[in-house]
Scaffold this motif. Structure first.
Motif, PDB file in Angstrom:
ATOM      1  N   GLY A 212       0.936  -1.029   0.041  1.00 37.47           N
ATOM      2  CA  GLY A 212       0.063   0.059  -0.015  1.00 37.47           C
ATOM      3  C   GLY A 212       0.929   1.235   0.045  1.00 37.47           C
ATOM      4  O   GLY A 212       0.644   2.105  -0.635  1.00 37.47           O
ATOM      5  N   LEU A 213       1.733   1.392   0.824  1.00 36.93           N
ATOM      6  CA  LEU A 213       2.672   2.529   0.990  1.00 36.93           C
ATOM      7  C   LEU A 213       3.483   2.724  -0.258  1.00 36.93           C
ATOM      8  O   LEU A 213       3.566   3.845  -0.780  1.00 36.93           O
ATOM      9  N   THR A 214       4.084   1.653  -0.928  1.00 32.62           N
ATOM     10  CA  THR A 214       4.834   1.649  -2.097  1.00 32.62           C
ATOM     11  C   THR A 214       3.865   2.174  -3.312  1.00 32.62           C
ATOM     12  O   THR A 214       4.470   3.281  -3.752  1.00 32.62           O
ATOM     13  N   LEU A 215       2.568   2.026  -3.171  1.00 32.45           N
ATOM     14  CA  LEU A 215       1.779   2.349  -4.413  1.00 32.45           C
ATOM     15  C   LEU A 215       1.354   4.122  -3.904  1.00 32.45           C
ATOM     16  O   LEU A 215       1.414   4.574  -4.919  1.00 32.45           O
ATOM     17  N   ALA A 216       1.137   4.113  -2.837  1.00 36.73           N
ATOM     18  CA  ALA A 216       0.914   5.554  -2.394  1.00 36.73           C
ATOM     19  C   ALA A 216       2.109   6.565  -2.795  1.00 36.73           C
ATOM     20  O   ALA A 216       1.647   7.799  -3.237  1.00 36.73           O
ATOM     21  N   PHE A 217       3.170   6.077  -2.310  1.00 32.94           N
ATOM     22  CA  PHE A 217       4.373   7.151  -2.659  1.00 32.94           C
ATOM     23  C   PHE A 217       4.639   7.215  -4.180  1.00 32.94           C
ATOM     24  O   PHE A 217       5.195   8.083  -4.787  1.00 32.94           O
ATOM     25  N   GLY A 218       4.543   5.908  -4.843  1.00 31.83           N
ATOM     26  CA  GLY A 218       4.657   6.015  -6.232  1.00 31.83           C
ATOM     27  C   GLY A 218       3.726   6.883  -6.845  1.00 31.83           C
ATOM     28  O   GLY A 218       4.308   7.617  -7.881  1.00 31.83           O
ATOM     29  N   SER A 219       2.680   6.794  -6.429  1.00 37.44           N
ATOM     30  CA  SER A 219       1.398   7.600  -7.087  1.00 37.44           C
ATOM     31  C   SER A 219       1.647   9.182  -6.705  1.00 37.44           C
ATOM     32  O   SER A 219       1.517   9.834  -7.868  1.00 37.44           O
ATOM     33  N   ALA A 220       2.263   9.225  -5.653  1.00 42.08           N
ATOM     34  CA  ALA A 220       2.551  10.651  -5.160  1.00 42.08           C
ATOM     35  C   ALA A 220       3.665  11.425  -5.936  1.00 42.08           C
ATOM     36  O   ALA A 220       3.524  12.452  -6.391  1.00 42.08           O
ATOM     37  N   ALA A 221       4.725  10.480  -6.294  1.00 40.13           N
ATOM     38  CA  ALA A 221       5.755  10.765  -7.153  1.00 40.13           C
ATOM     39  C   ALA A 221       5.259  11.247  -8.751  1.00 40.13           C
ATOM     40  O   ALA A 221       5.750  12.385  -9.129  1.00 40.13           O
ATOM     41  N   VAL A 222       4.468  10.347  -9.253  1.00 36.58           N
ATOM     42  CA  VAL A 222       3.777  10.811 -10.383  1.00 36.58           C
ATOM     43  C   VAL A 222       3.284  12.001 -10.624  1.00 36.58           C
ATOM     44  O   VAL A 222       3.388  12.945 -11.665  1.00 36.58           O
ATOM     45  N   ALA A 223       2.114  12.017  -9.507  1.00 34.95           N
ATOM     46  CA  ALA A 223       1.278  13.279  -9.468  1.00 34.95           C
ATOM     47  C   ALA A 223       2.246  14.567  -9.293  1.00 34.95           C
ATOM     48  O   ALA A 223       2.054  15.624  -9.860  1.00 34.95           O
ATOM     49  N   LEU A 224       3.311  14.513  -8.485  1.00 37.79           N
ATOM     50  CA  LEU A 224       4.168  15.545  -8.167  1.00 37.79           C
ATOM     51  C   LEU A 224       4.973  15.949  -9.406  1.00 37.79           C
ATOM     52  O   LEU A 224       5.275  17.099  -9.817  1.00 37.79           O
ATOM     53  N   LEU A 225       5.358  14.984 -10.130  1.00 37.80           N
ATOM     54  CA  LEU A 225       6.221  15.315 -11.470  1.00 37.80           C
ATOM     55  C   LEU A 225       5.362  15.957 -12.396  1.00 37.80           C
ATOM     56  O   LEU A 225       5.882  16.736 -13.122  1.00 37.80           O
ATOM     57  N   VAL A 226       4.170  15.737 -12.476  1.00 40.19           N
ATOM     58  CA  VAL A 226       3.078  16.188 -13.428  1.00 40.19           C
ATOM     59  C   VAL A 226       2.734  17.667 -13.043  1.00 40.19           C
ATOM     60  O   VAL A 226       2.878  18.538 -13.902  1.00 40.19           O
ATOM     61  N   ALA A 227       2.742  17.882 -11.717  1.00 40.88           N
ATOM     62  CA  ALA A 227       2.568  19.157 -11.497  1.00 40.88           C
ATOM     63  C   ALA A 227       3.790  20.110 -11.480  1.00 40.88           C
ATOM     64  O   ALA A 227       3.641  21.212 -11.845  1.00 40.88           O
ATOM     65  N   PHE A 228       4.979  19.427 -11.456  1.00 42.90           N
ATOM     66  CA  PHE A 228       6.175  20.274 -11.739  1.00 42.90           C
ATOM     67  C   PHE A 228       6.179  20.640 -13.264  1.00 42.90           C
ATOM     68  O   PHE A 228       6.475  21.746 -13.548  1.00 42.90           O
ATOM     69  N   VAL A 229       5.834  19.531 -14.103  1.00 39.90           N
ATOM     70  CA  VAL A 229       5.760  19.859 -15.538  1.00 39.90           C
ATOM     71  C   VAL A 229       4.760  21.119 -15.700  1.00 39.90           C
ATOM     72  O   VAL A 229       5.065  22.164 -16.547  1.00 39.90           O
ATOM     73  N   LEU A 230       3.819  21.123 -15.062  1.00 43.12           N
ATOM     74  CA  LEU A 230       2.729  22.361 -15.000  1.00 43.12           C
ATOM     75  C   LEU A 230       3.137  23.337 -14.594  1.00 43.12           C
ATOM     76  O   LEU A 230       2.933  24.644 -15.230  1.00 43.12           O
TER      77      LEU A 230
END
Length: 462
Positions: A212-230
């Motif tokens: 669960g934590l692996t998926l949560a932090f992995g998803s957070a990383a993707v979301a934050l990288l998308v936010a960085f690009v924006l």
């Protein structure tokens, strides 16, 4: 002074490596969490380097150079008196913040100090060599300090060195300044994204991809990288201007530096564990055993690399260096418990050091080629960012591979043999990174003449 500062910043990325077993025992840090003492510094250093480079461009490079040294000095004092692992890791993060301010300001000051042409190219070669040599000096010094003075002196030793460099900054030109703003949202977002990604990779190695934590932090990383690009697209003064990586050669050089960092830090981690856990070397002997690596980097960055750079294209120089480094990783796969170090450990280090030394010089020159003066801080920060972030991500990935290789050994395999199998698997993974670096250099770097490859910072603005 610029070279000394770069040496200090890079050195601190590895100086704790040899002392990790002692630090873990002294502060009660579990072995599974020890790699955070390394990656916390690399993440803060790499994640904030671009913001540090931009701050130097805006507020004055010598001023930020000095400010970063003060932050680094204070963090080293905090780390030296740390009473538990949490405080030590926090101090390492703060050290990374200071280094992220110092390193890009140093490279930009180098460009301001030396006129365009052979003198600046030679200075860039020295600066690039510090990036490789500093890592090995950290291992040597860390071993000696841990053995004779205790691991806390790994932190305390930075204080007199930083004070000397601070005193010497009066010999450094103030440097040019630009206009604009500082993209703090972008800096914070990308740093949190990378930290989440590294945690997810580490967690996946011990708890599985479906945790669960692996998926949560992995998803957070993707979301934050998308936010960085924006954020970069909409920011008035983006942390990473699109023009800096618009050149295919600069993009390729930074990707190569990322792959080099991914392989190098993990290799030091596995070699240290092999020498202290399997061969039972003391910290001092472990540090001395890294001498061939230091010699190899000196030969590669100080002799072979510059000569190759003067005669052929940067992508060819990078391919040669990475091929030698990859061959050294294959050589390391022959390590075994109780083995004579003259057969594998020492000669493979010499070869690996030569290959990486060649690569560091070429990748540094390629990463700052043709950058406009107003963006030199960003470009120089990106070169260091690539190395530091590569180290954090590479260690997370290869540590997982090593654990899987160890636990996958047949039942009844002696523990030293199982552990060594894991370490060598991790180093073979590092070799795969170096092979990927060759492919990256061939595909992205143009076969320019060597003289144009070595064009200095700011050449595009002339």
């Amino acid at each position: 002074m610029i070279a000394a500062a770069q040496l200090l910043m890079v050195m601190d990325g590895t100086i704790v490596t040899v002392g990790l077993p002692v630090i873990g025992t002294g502060l009660g840090i579990a072995e599974a969490d020890l790699d955070w003492v390394l990656t916390s510094y690399a993440l803060a250093f790499g994640g904030l380097l671009l913001a540090g480079g931009r701050a130097g461009d805006l507020f004055g490079r010598r001023r930020m150079f000095r400010a970063g040294l003060v932050v680094f000095l204070a963090a080293s004092l905090l780390g030296g008196v740390a009473g538990n692992g949490t405080v030590l890791i926090a101090a390492r993060v703060l050290q990374g913040v200071g280094a992220a301010i110092v390193a890009p300001a140093a490279l930009s000051l180098l460009a301001d100090t030396f006129p365009a042409g052979p003198r600046r190219n030679k200075a860039l070669g020295v600066y690039g060599a510090m990036g490789g040599l500093g890592s090995v000096v950290g291992l040597l010094l860390g071993g000696a300090l841990t053995e004779y003075l205790g691991w806390r002196w790994i932190m305390f030793v930075n204080i007199p060195i930083a004070l000397l460099v601070l005193a010497g900054t009066f010999a450094v030109v103030p440097g040019s300044r630009g206009r604009g703003g500082l993209d703090l949202p972008g800096a914070v977002t990308v740093t949190l994204a990378l930290g989440s990604l590294v945690y997810a990779i580490n967690r996946a190695g011990s708890h599985g991809v479906g945790d669960g934590l692996t998926l949560a932090f992995g998803s957070a990383a993707v979301a934050l990288l998308v936010a960085f690009v924006l954020i970069q697209r909409s920011a008035r003064d983006p942390m990473l201007p699109s023009g800096v990586l618009a050149d295919r050669g600069r993009l390729g050089a930074n990707l190569v530096m990322l792959l080099m960092g991914a392989g190098q830090l993990a290799t030091f981690y596995f070699l240290t564990l092999y020498m202290q856990t399997i061969e039972q070397y003391t910290p001092m002997i472990t540090g001395l055993a890294y001498l061939p690596f230091a010699i190899g980097i000196g030969i590669g960055s100080g002799v072979v690399g510059p000569r190759l750079q003067a005669r052929t294209a940067t992508r060819t120089v990078l391919a040669i260096g990475m091929a030698v480094a990859a061959a050294a990783m294959g050589w390391f796969s022959l390590l075994a418990p109780g083995q004579n170090p003259l057969f594998v450990l020492l000669p493979a280090q010499l070869a690996g050091g030569i290959g990486l030394g060649i690569g560091f010089v070429a990748a540094t020159i390629g990463g700052v080629h043709g950058v406009a003066s107003r963006d030199s801080g960003i470009a120089s920060g990106l070169v260091n960012t690539s190395q530091q972030i590569g180290g954090a991500l590479g260690l997370a990935v290869l540590a997982g591979i090593a654990v899987a290789a160890t636990t996958g050994q047949p039942q009844g395999t002696p523990l030293p043999d199982a552990l060594t199998s894991g370490y060598t698997a991790g180093m073979l993974g590092a070799g795969a990174f170096y092979l990927a670096a060759i492919l990256t250099a061939v595909l992205l770097l143009r076969p320019r003449p060597a003289s144009r490859n070595a064009e200095p910072l700011g050449s595009a603005s002339r």
